[in-house]
Design an enzyme around this catalytic site. Structure first.
Site, short mmCIF file in Angstrom:
data_model
loop_
_atom_site.label_atom_id
_atom_site.label_comp_id
_atom_site.label_asym_id
_atom_site.label_seq_id
_atom_site.Cartn_x
_atom_site.Cartn_y
_atom_site.Cartn_z
N LYS A 193 10.44 20.89 -57.74
CA LYS A 193 9.35 20.81 -58.72
C LYS A 193 9.18 22.11 -59.49
O LYS A 193 8.79 22.09 -60.66
CB LYS A 193 8.04 20.33 -58.09
CG LYS A 193 7.54 21.16 -56.94
CD LYS A 193 6.41 20.42 -56.27
CE LYS A 193 5.73 21.20 -55.17
NZ LYS A 193 6.42 22.35 -54.56
N ARG A 200 -3.08 22.12 -52.56
CA ARG A 200 -2.28 21.82 -51.37
C ARG A 200 -3.14 21.23 -50.26
O ARG A 200 -2.60 20.89 -49.20
CB ARG A 200 -1.63 23.10 -50.86
CG ARG A 200 -0.14 23.21 -51.26
CD ARG A 200 0.32 24.58 -50.84
NE ARG A 200 1.70 24.69 -50.51
CZ ARG A 200 2.59 25.31 -51.27
NH1 ARG A 200 2.26 25.77 -52.45
NH2 ARG A 200 3.82 25.45 -50.85
N ARG A 243 18.85 28.44 -51.50
CA ARG A 243 18.07 28.91 -52.64
C ARG A 243 18.09 30.44 -52.73
O ARG A 243 17.97 31.13 -51.72
CB ARG A 243 16.63 28.43 -52.50
CG ARG A 243 15.78 28.79 -53.69
CD ARG A 243 14.70 27.80 -53.89
NE ARG A 243 13.54 28.09 -53.06
CZ ARG A 243 12.38 27.45 -53.18
NH1 ARG A 243 12.25 26.49 -54.06
NH2 ARG A 243 11.38 27.77 -52.41
N ARG A 282 14.36 34.56 -50.25
CA ARG A 282 12.98 34.84 -49.84
C ARG A 282 12.86 34.69 -48.33
O ARG A 282 13.45 33.80 -47.74
CB ARG A 282 12.03 33.81 -50.49
CG ARG A 282 11.61 34.17 -51.88
CD ARG A 282 10.90 33.07 -52.60
NE ARG A 282 10.04 32.22 -51.79
CZ ARG A 282 9.47 31.11 -52.24
NH1 ARG A 282 9.65 30.72 -53.49
NH2 ARG A 282 8.71 30.38 -51.46
N ARG A 284 6.69 25.64 -43.09
CA ARG A 284 6.16 25.21 -44.39
C ARG A 284 6.17 23.68 -44.47
O ARG A 284 5.24 23.08 -45.02
CB ARG A 284 6.99 25.81 -45.53
CG ARG A 284 6.75 27.31 -45.66
CD ARG A 284 7.80 27.96 -46.53
NE ARG A 284 7.71 27.58 -47.93
CZ ARG A 284 8.71 27.70 -48.79
NH1 ARG A 284 9.88 28.19 -48.40
NH2 ARG A 284 8.56 27.35 -50.04
P1 AMP Z 1 5.51 28.11 -52.48
O1 AMP Z 1 6.40 29.08 -53.18
O2 AMP Z 1 4.77 27.18 -53.42
O3 AMP Z 1 6.21 27.33 -51.38
O4 AMP Z 1 4.36 28.97 -51.76
C1 AMP Z 1 4.68 29.98 -50.82
C2 AMP Z 1 3.56 30.17 -49.85
O5 AMP Z 1 2.35 30.57 -50.53
C3 AMP Z 1 3.16 28.95 -49.06
O6 AMP Z 1 4.02 28.75 -47.93
C4 AMP Z 1 1.73 29.32 -48.63
O7 AMP Z 1 1.73 30.29 -47.61
C5 AMP Z 1 1.20 30.00 -49.88
N1 AMP Z 1 0.58 29.05 -50.84
C6 AMP Z 1 1.04 28.70 -52.07
N2 AMP Z 1 0.21 27.84 -52.67
C7 AMP Z 1 -0.82 27.63 -51.81
C8 AMP Z 1 -2.01 26.81 -51.85
N3 AMP Z 1 -2.31 26.05 -52.90
N4 AMP Z 1 -2.82 26.84 -50.75
C9 AMP Z 1 -2.54 27.62 -49.68
N5 AMP Z 1 -1.44 28.39 -49.58
C10 AMP Z 1 -0.59 28.41 -50.63
#
Ligand code: AMP
Length: 216
Positions: A13, A89, A128, A161, A172
């Site tokens: 996404k 989320r 990735r 990452r 996750r």
């Molecule tokens: P992502 O790159 O979108 O997978 O986000 C990386 C990390 O940021 C996630 O594993 C969470 O620890 C934190 N995170 C990102 N967006 C949110 C959200 N809307 N609510 C809570 N934690 C978030």
């Protein structure tokens, strides 16, 4: 337009969201990028969010909601709407957004759910690579950079990452199934949810995304 992209980590996404932003100019708001930038700066948000992000757990709702509410008042969002990747989320985040939007007299145009089996997500995420400088995302098999380990856009170094490593990735996915998957039903009940088959190619997903958003 006001759009949300939902789906597990590695559904693709983020890549789609960037392509839609390039085509439409809708402001793209990537919660993970906001948090990673804050962690790098070691500002107040960054320090508070660091442990959660590094272990793959969700950052507490009140912190996330505060960040989003502030971002929504900026002129670009007021004029052109938004495309959220990584927010909401949790149901609490979705409800806070609904509340704010009804106070502003606006509403969501679409929520797209990028659907993908966990095994495919894990295989995708392990390949990735992200640019240290501009956050562009590559994949060692599906979307390699032209020069190995360097970004096509800014020549920055590509890295994996910490939270893309297998153990954190599993956390996750657990967080996703525990909290975020409920949002699919939440938006389905509101009648604004579109499904995207995210196990196809990037181009295939893009075409389906454009069709579903009536942008073709
Ligand atoms: P992502 O790159 O979108 O997978 O986000 C990386 C990390 O940021 C996630 O594993 C969470 O620890 C934190 N995170 C990102 N967006 C949110 C959200 N809307 N609510 C809570 N934690 C978030």
């Amino acid at each position: 337009m006001r759009i949300i992209f939902l789906g597990p980590p590695a559904a693709g996404k983020g890549t789609q969201a960037k392509m839609i932003q390039d085509r439409t100019g809708i402001p793209l708001i990537v919660m993970g990028d906001i948090l990673r930038a804050a962690i790098q700066k070691q500002d107040e948000i960054g320090k508070a969010a660091e442990t959660y992000v590094k272990t793959g757990a969700l950052v507490p709702d009140d912190m996330i909601i505060k960040i989003i509410m502030r971002r929504l008042t900026e002129p670009d969002c007021q004029q052109k709407g938004f495309l959220f990747d990584g927010f909401p989320r949790t149901i609490a985040q979705a409800e806070a957004l609904d509340h704010e939007m009804s106070a502003q007299g606006t509403k969501l145009d679409a929520v797209l759910y990028y659907k993908i089996p966990d095994e495919v997500a894990i295989a995708r995420i392990s390949g990735r690579r992200t640019c240290r400088k501009c956050d562009a995302v590559y994949h060692i098999v599906n979307k390699p950079s032209k020069v190995p380990n360097h970004c096509d856009l800014c020549q920055g170094e590509l890295y994996q990452r910490d939270d893309d490593k297998t153990e954190v990735m599993q956390n996750r996915l657990i967080a996703y199934h525990k909290k975020t998957a409920a949002l699919v039903e939440y938006y389905q009940q509101k009648g604004i949810l579109g499904y995207i088959d995210a196990s196809q190619s990037i181009e295939g997903i893009l075409q389906e995304t454009l069709r579903t958003l009536n942008l073709q």
